[in-house]
Scaffold this active site. Sequence first.
Site, PDB file in Angstrom:
ATOM      1  N   GLY A  22       1.145  -1.391  -0.411  1.00 34.46           N
ATOM      2  CA  GLY A  22       0.174  -0.040   0.238  1.00 34.46           C
ATOM      3  C   GLY A  22       1.356   1.135   0.005  1.00 34.46           C
ATOM      4  O   GLY A  22       0.816   2.458   0.548  1.00 34.46           O
ATOM      5  N   ASN A  24       1.568   3.036  -1.708  1.00 36.58           N
ATOM      6  CA  ASN A  24       1.193   4.641  -3.282  1.00 36.58           C
ATOM      7  C   ASN A  24       0.093   5.439  -2.308  1.00 36.58           C
ATOM      8  O   ASN A  24      -0.370   6.630  -2.850  1.00 36.58           O
ATOM      9  CB  ASN A  24       0.155   3.917  -4.250  1.00 36.58           C
ATOM     10  N   GLY A  26      -1.184   7.054   1.865  1.00 35.66           N
ATOM     11  CA  GLY A  26      -1.686   8.264   2.713  1.00 35.66           C
ATOM     12  C   GLY A  26      -0.125   7.257   3.312  1.00 35.66           C
ATOM     13  O   GLY A  26       0.876   7.774   3.080  1.00 35.66           O
ATOM     14  N   GLY A  28       1.671   4.517   4.102  1.00 39.79           N
ATOM     15  CA  GLY A  28       2.548   4.256   3.055  1.00 39.79           C
ATOM     16  C   GLY A  28       3.309   4.946   2.340  1.00 39.79           C
ATOM     17  O   GLY A  28       4.387   4.594   2.267  1.00 39.79           O
ATOM     18  N   SER A 151      -3.575  -0.723  15.165  1.00 36.49           N
ATOM     19  CA  SER A 151      -4.413   0.340  15.091  1.00 36.49           C
ATOM     20  C   SER A 151      -5.123   0.403  16.471  1.00 36.49           C
ATOM     21  O   SER A 151      -5.007  -1.012  17.048  1.00 36.49           O
ATOM     22  CB  SER A 151      -5.913  -0.034  14.537  1.00 36.49           C
ATOM     23  N   TYR A 176     -13.636  -4.707  11.073  1.00 35.03           N
ATOM     24  CA  TYR A 176     -12.220  -3.974  11.249  1.00 35.03           C
ATOM     25  C   TYR A 176     -11.329  -4.005  12.338  1.00 35.03           C
ATOM     26  O   TYR A 176      -9.891  -4.357  12.669  1.00 35.03           O
ATOM     27  CB  TYR A 176     -12.052  -2.753  11.292  1.00 35.03           C
TER      28      TYR A 176
END
Length: 312
Positions: A22, A24, A26, A28, A151, A176
Amino acid sequence: MPERWSAEDLPDLGGRRIVVTGGNSGLGFEAARALARKAARLTLACRDLGKAHAARERLLAESPGADVALLELDLADLSSVRKAAETFRAGTDALHVLLNNAGIMAIPRRETADGFEMQLGTNHLGHFALTGLLIELLLATPGSRVVNVSSTAHRIGRMHWDDLQLERSYTKWGAYAQSKLANLLFTHELQRRLTERGADTIAVAAHPGYAATNLQFADARMRGSSAGERLWHAINGLFAQSAEMGALPLLRAAAAPGVRGGDYFGPDRLAESRGHPVKVGSSRRSRDAADAARLWQVSEQLTGVRFDALAG
Ligand SMILES: NC(=O)c1ccc[n+]([C@@H]2O[C@H](COP(=O)([O-])OP(=O)(O)OC[C@H]3O[C@@H](n4cnc5c(N)ncnc54)[C@H](OP(=O)(O)O)[C@@H]3O)[C@@H](O)[C@H]2O)c1
């Protein structure tokens, strides 16, 4: 270590090969930016190569000469995970850091190509499989690290062992939270197995607090709700820290000296929602050794990926 650790405190990473899933968007992307500035050899592992190319352009504009490779990886499809691992292994003989960052949050119930609940499938099972398929490379690389991104939501999570794919009891936040709890259980069991083998590789975890990224918009976008998108813009504007700040715990876990297996980093202020990265605690459930072992077994069964190199 300085009181207020920042990306400036990263050592020179020249020659160190780092995969960011990921990469690309936020956190990452922000992690990749900071790592590129320190001369790491990066691989952005992304499901959308168009977005990955655009991210590489942005990185090169800021750090000309940066070493940024792209790898197609859809964590919601085990055949893609296998292909990505194979492609990566064929092109390198080292992997210093596997930053398991990609994720999705609180979306309507969907399934992966292999029939897993999408959040568990992407956030945990896809990364479990990727790590297992790269473990030999990690073991062969001195001082290597696996970093799993969890998280604070892990604290409200529980493992639904009798309905792991949440077919009967789906809630988008419950799914989540379960996936983010799984990220920590995986970290601890992986570290236990690495220690048992006497490996140099360590498994660590990090969370960004609350950072403004694309993550918050996935649900509203999937439902085509522009009101939902506007609401998240407003909430982010009021409460979120920047993605650049949110990436700091990930960076510290990935590349700061002195990190130990099983460490977990998060922001230091306002109930770990913002600030500079420090070592943080995690819920009792996330440290349950029996649950960690059980999740490992179930994950092996579901993905068909076994960490043979750790077996003996
Ligand atoms: N932002 C926060 O406040 C926050 C808080 C706690 C934890 N986290 C965690 O931080 C991590 C990064 O999230 P973010 O906030 O940076 O969100 P983001 O901007 O939405 O980035 C998520 C990344 O994951 C990728 N991704 C999603 N599904 C994928 C799949 N099936 N295969 C491969 N890549 C996939 C996305 O690709 P596309 O661009 O193609 O969609 C994107 O690159 C996640 O693990 C999240 O749970 C974030």
